[in-house]
Design a protein around this motif. Structure first.
Motif, PDB file in Angstrom:
ATOM      1  N   ALA A  21      28.171  36.374  51.898  1.00 26.33           N
ATOM      2  CA  ALA A  21      28.806  36.810  52.913  1.00 26.33           C
ATOM      3  C   ALA A  21      28.040  36.707  54.083  1.00 26.33           C
ATOM      4  CB  ALA A  21      29.077  38.619  52.712  1.00 26.33           C
ATOM      5  N   VAL A  22      28.852  36.753  55.342  1.00 30.02           N
ATOM      6  CA  VAL A  22      28.023  36.531  56.622  1.00 30.02           C
ATOM      7  C   VAL A  22      28.463  37.746  57.585  1.00 30.02           C
ATOM      8  CG1 VAL A  22      28.116  35.039  58.607  1.00 30.02           C
ATOM      9  CG2 VAL A  22      28.130  33.855  56.395  1.00 30.02           C
ATOM     10  N   LEU A  23      27.568  38.379  58.109  1.00 27.70           N
ATOM     11  CA  LEU A  23      27.805  39.431  59.129  1.00 27.70           C
ATOM     12  C   LEU A  23      27.678  38.752  60.388  1.00 27.70           C
ATOM     13  CD1 LEU A  23      28.295  42.410  59.437  1.00 27.70           C
ATOM     14  CD2 LEU A  23      25.800  42.715  59.630  1.00 27.70           C
ATOM     15  N   ALA A  24      28.788  39.038  61.234  1.00 30.26           N
ATOM     16  CA  ALA A  24      28.710  38.412  62.689  1.00 30.26           C
ATOM     17  C   ALA A  24      29.212  39.686  63.350  1.00 30.26           C
ATOM     18  CB  ALA A  24      29.920  37.370  62.780  1.00 30.26           C
ATOM     19  N   GLY A  25      28.459  40.010  64.205  1.00 27.38           N
ATOM     20  CA  GLY A  25      28.611  41.217  64.968  1.00 27.38           C
ATOM     21  C   GLY A  25      29.004  42.337  63.997  1.00 27.38           C
ATOM     22  N   ASN A  26      29.946  43.155  64.140  1.00 21.24           N
ATOM     23  CA  ASN A  26      30.374  44.281  63.258  1.00 21.24           C
ATOM     24  C   ASN A  26      31.154  43.907  61.971  1.00 21.24           C
ATOM     25  OD1 ASN A  26      28.672  46.115  64.682  1.00 21.24           O
ATOM     26  ND2 ASN A  26      30.278  46.711  66.027  1.00 21.24           N
ATOM     27  N   THR A  27      31.455  42.466  61.918  1.00 26.62           N
ATOM     28  CA  THR A  27      32.523  42.151  60.956  1.00 26.62           C
ATOM     29  C   THR A  27      31.679  41.234  59.903  1.00 26.62           C
ATOM     30  OG1 THR A  27      34.096  41.896  62.881  1.00 26.62           O
ATOM     31  CG2 THR A  27      34.661  40.661  60.757  1.00 26.62           C
ATOM     32  N   LEU A  28      32.144  41.730  58.597  1.00 29.65           N
ATOM     33  CA  LEU A  28      31.468  40.923  57.344  1.00 29.65           C
ATOM     34  C   LEU A  28      32.370  40.205  56.720  1.00 29.65           C
ATOM     35  CD1 LEU A  28      29.040  40.978  55.559  1.00 29.65           C
ATOM     36  CD2 LEU A  28      30.145  42.742  54.260  1.00 29.65           C
ATOM     37  N   TYR A  29      32.227  38.955  56.562  1.00 24.93           N
ATOM     38  CA  TYR A  29      33.015  38.030  56.137  1.00 24.93           C
ATOM     39  C   TYR A  29      32.693  37.647  54.463  1.00 24.93           C
ATOM     40  CZ  TYR A  29      34.572  37.196  60.656  1.00 24.93           C
ATOM     41  OH  TYR A  29      35.263  37.462  62.147  1.00 24.93           O
ATOM     42  N   VAL A  30      33.143  38.136  53.567  1.00 23.45           N
ATOM     43  CA  VAL A  30      32.768  38.183  52.177  1.00 23.45           C
ATOM     44  C   VAL A  30      33.563  36.654  51.456  1.00 23.45           C
ATOM     45  CG1 VAL A  30      32.183  39.165  49.954  1.00 23.45           C
ATOM     46  CG2 VAL A  30      32.379  40.633  52.006  1.00 23.45           C
ATOM     47  N   SER A  31      33.088  35.950  51.072  1.00 25.03           N
ATOM     48  CA  SER A  31      33.284  34.645  50.481  1.00 25.03           C
ATOM     49  C   SER A  31      34.139  35.040  49.357  1.00 25.03           C
ATOM     50  CB  SER A  31      32.286  33.796  50.090  1.00 25.03           C
ATOM     51  OG  SER A  31      31.646  33.178  51.026  1.00 25.03           O
ATOM     52  N   GLY A  32      34.883  34.173  48.839  1.00 24.75           N
ATOM     53  CA  GLY A  32      35.755  34.521  47.428  1.00 24.75           C
ATOM     54  C   GLY A  32      34.821  34.846  46.437  1.00 24.75           C
ATOM     55  N   GLN A  33      35.164  35.898  45.797  1.00 28.49           N
ATOM     56  CA  GLN A  33      34.238  36.088  44.229  1.00 28.49           C
ATOM     57  C   GLN A  33      35.315  35.956  43.269  1.00 28.49           C
ATOM     58  OE1 GLN A  33      30.825  37.338  44.666  1.00 28.49           O
ATOM     59  NE2 GLN A  33      31.477  36.353  46.653  1.00 28.49           N
ATOM     60  N   ILE A  34      34.597  35.373  42.041  1.00 29.08           N
ATOM     61  CA  ILE A  34      35.057  35.265  40.772  1.00 29.08           C
ATOM     62  C   ILE A  34      34.229  35.973  40.092  1.00 29.08           C
ATOM     63  CG2 ILE A  34      36.308  32.933  41.220  1.00 29.08           C
ATOM     64  CD1 ILE A  34      33.943  31.558  40.390  1.00 29.08           C
ATOM     65  N   ALA A  35      34.733  36.078  38.567  1.00 32.65           N
ATOM     66  CA  ALA A  35      33.944  36.783  37.634  1.00 32.65           C
ATOM     67  C   ALA A  35      33.000  36.008  36.974  1.00 32.65           C
ATOM     68  CB  ALA A  35      35.080  37.408  36.734  1.00 32.65           C
ATOM     69  N   LEU A  36      32.224  35.386  37.616  1.00 33.54           N
ATOM     70  CA  LEU A  36      31.060  34.311  37.021  1.00 33.54           C
ATOM     71  C   LEU A  36      30.474  35.070  35.956  1.00 33.54           C
ATOM     72  CD1 LEU A  36      29.497  32.177  39.857  1.00 33.54           C
ATOM     73  CD2 LEU A  36      31.010  31.387  37.691  1.00 33.54           C
ATOM     74  N   ASP A  37      30.125  36.456  36.141  1.00 35.75           N
ATOM     75  CA  ASP A  37      29.242  36.969  35.283  1.00 35.75           C
ATOM     76  C   ASP A  37      29.817  37.779  34.201  1.00 35.75           C
ATOM     77  OD1 ASP A  37      30.149  38.796  37.179  1.00 35.75           O
ATOM     78  OD2 ASP A  37      28.337  39.597  37.830  1.00 35.75           O
ATOM     79  N   LEU A  38      31.239  37.312  33.994  1.00 40.07           N
ATOM     80  CA  LEU A  38      31.716  38.000  32.781  1.00 40.07           C
ATOM     81  C   LEU A  38      32.195  36.948  31.990  1.00 40.07           C
ATOM     82  CD1 LEU A  38      32.990  40.710  32.117  1.00 40.07           C
ATOM     83  CD2 LEU A  38      35.247  39.458  33.195  1.00 40.07           C
ATOM     84  N   ALA A  39      31.727  37.040  30.547  1.00 39.46           N
ATOM     85  CA  ALA A  39      32.110  36.113  29.584  1.00 39.46           C
ATOM     86  C   ALA A  39      32.520  36.897  28.268  1.00 39.46           C
ATOM     87  CB  ALA A  39      30.833  35.142  29.235  1.00 39.46           C
ATOM     88  N   PRO A  40      33.498  36.431  27.748  1.00 37.80           N
ATOM     89  CA  PRO A  40      34.418  35.139  28.005  1.00 37.80           C
ATOM     90  C   PRO A  40      35.301  35.741  28.902  1.00 37.80           C
ATOM     91  CG  PRO A  40      35.054  36.538  26.081  1.00 37.80           C
ATOM     92  CD  PRO A  40      33.857  37.125  26.276  1.00 37.80           C
ATOM     93  N   LEU A  41      35.853  34.815  29.674  1.00 34.94           N
ATOM     94  CA  LEU A  41      37.051  35.110  30.572  1.00 34.94           C
ATOM     95  C   LEU A  41      38.341  35.177  29.745  1.00 34.94           C
ATOM     96  CD1 LEU A  41      36.029  32.521  33.397  1.00 34.94           C
ATOM     97  CD2 LEU A  41      35.859  34.883  33.566  1.00 34.94           C
ATOM     98  N   GLY A  42      39.416  35.757  30.489  1.00 32.12           N
ATOM     99  CA  GLY A  42      40.550  35.601  29.997  1.00 32.12           C
ATOM    100  C   GLY A  42      41.203  37.021  30.167  1.00 32.12           C
ATOM    101  N   ASP A  43      40.510  37.975  30.058  1.00 31.00           N
ATOM    102  CA  ASP A  43      40.975  39.412  30.397  1.00 31.00           C
ATOM    103  C   ASP A  43      40.967  40.029  31.823  1.00 31.00           C
ATOM    104  OD1 ASP A  43      41.504  42.124  30.679  1.00 31.00           O
ATOM    105  OD2 ASP A  43      39.999  42.588  28.975  1.00 31.00           O
ATOM    106  N   ILE A  44      42.433  39.471  32.251  1.00 26.17           N
ATOM    107  CA  ILE A  44      42.618  39.521  33.721  1.00 26.17           C
ATOM    108  C   ILE A  44      42.181  41.032  34.290  1.00 26.17           C
ATOM    109  CG2 ILE A  44      44.969  40.424  33.624  1.00 26.17           C
ATOM    110  CD1 ILE A  44      43.567  37.932  36.163  1.00 26.17           C
ATOM    111  N   GLU A  45      42.480  42.033  33.510  1.00 26.00           N
ATOM    112  CA  GLU A  45      42.017  43.459  34.062  1.00 26.00           C
ATOM    113  C   GLU A  45      40.505  43.446  34.230  1.00 26.00           C
ATOM    114  OE1 GLU A  45      42.383  47.983  32.735  1.00 26.00           O
ATOM    115  OE2 GLU A  45      43.662  46.489  31.818  1.00 26.00           O
ATOM    116  N   ALA A  46      39.508  42.943  33.201  1.00 25.13           N
ATOM    117  CA  ALA A  46      38.252  42.741  33.357  1.00 25.13           C
ATOM    118  C   ALA A  46      37.685  42.065  34.301  1.00 25.13           C
ATOM    119  CB  ALA A  46      37.776  42.410  32.213  1.00 25.13           C
ATOM    120  N   GLU A  47      38.224  40.640  34.525  1.00 24.75           N
ATOM    121  CA  GLU A  47      38.024  39.713  35.515  1.00 24.75           C
ATOM    122  C   GLU A  47      38.297  40.652  37.047  1.00 24.75           C
ATOM    123  OE1 GLU A  47      39.010  35.558  35.697  1.00 24.75           O
ATOM    124  OE2 GLU A  47      39.634  35.941  33.652  1.00 24.75           O
ATOM    125  N   THR A  48      39.229  41.163  37.368  1.00 26.12           N
ATOM    126  CA  THR A  48      39.438  41.965  38.315  1.00 26.12           C
ATOM    127  C   THR A  48      38.529  42.953  38.696  1.00 26.12           C
ATOM    128  OG1 THR A  48      41.645  41.484  38.295  1.00 26.12           O
ATOM    129  CG2 THR A  48      41.194  42.875  40.017  1.00 26.12           C
TER     130      THR A  48
END
Length: 122
Positions: A21-48
């Motif tokens: 993420a980058v904080l510019a002034g009072n605005t925070l821009y958070v990069s797209g997050q994926i469930a990298l730390d979740l294995a195995p993938l495939g459960d859309i509810e758990a990923e979200t």
């Protein structure tokens, strides 16, 4: 205007040449997050859920929370997952949800099923 790089050790590190993420002034821009730390993938509810938790960790590192989010972008591998993602996502925004778009894409990094980015303002 100054910018500050935001990093939370509680969320996965970037997998490329970008910041969590980058904080510019009072605005925070958070990069797209994926469930990298979740294995195995495939459960859309758990990923979200994992993605939303990781977004919360990054927001907290900047002194913010979900109430500060003004815009979200959701990228889905399959629009068939929209209902499930929407339900999990919505549980993190009880009142006054942010503006949002949800789109289906051809492929996501690491072959995940969902990616979410947000913009927050303090």
């Amino acid at each position: 205007m100054s910018k500050q790089i935001i990093f939370s050790e509680k969320a996965p590190a970037a997998i490329g040449p970008y910041s969590q993420a980058v904080l510019a002034g009072n605005t925070l821009y958070v990069s797209g997050q994926i469930a990298l730390d979740l294995a195995p993938l495939g459960d859309i509810e758990a990923e979200t859920k994992k993605i939303m938790e990781n977004l919360g960790h990054i927001l907290a590192e900047a002194g913010m929370d979900y109430t500060h989010v003004v815009k979200a972008s959701i990228f889905l591998k399959s629009m068939d997952d929209f209902g499930t993602v929407n339900t999990v996502y919505g549980s993190f925004f009880i009142e006054n949800p942010p503006a949002r778009e949800t789109v289906q894409v051809g492929k996501l990094p690491k072959d995940v099923n969902v990616e979410i980015s947000v913009i927050a303002v303090k």
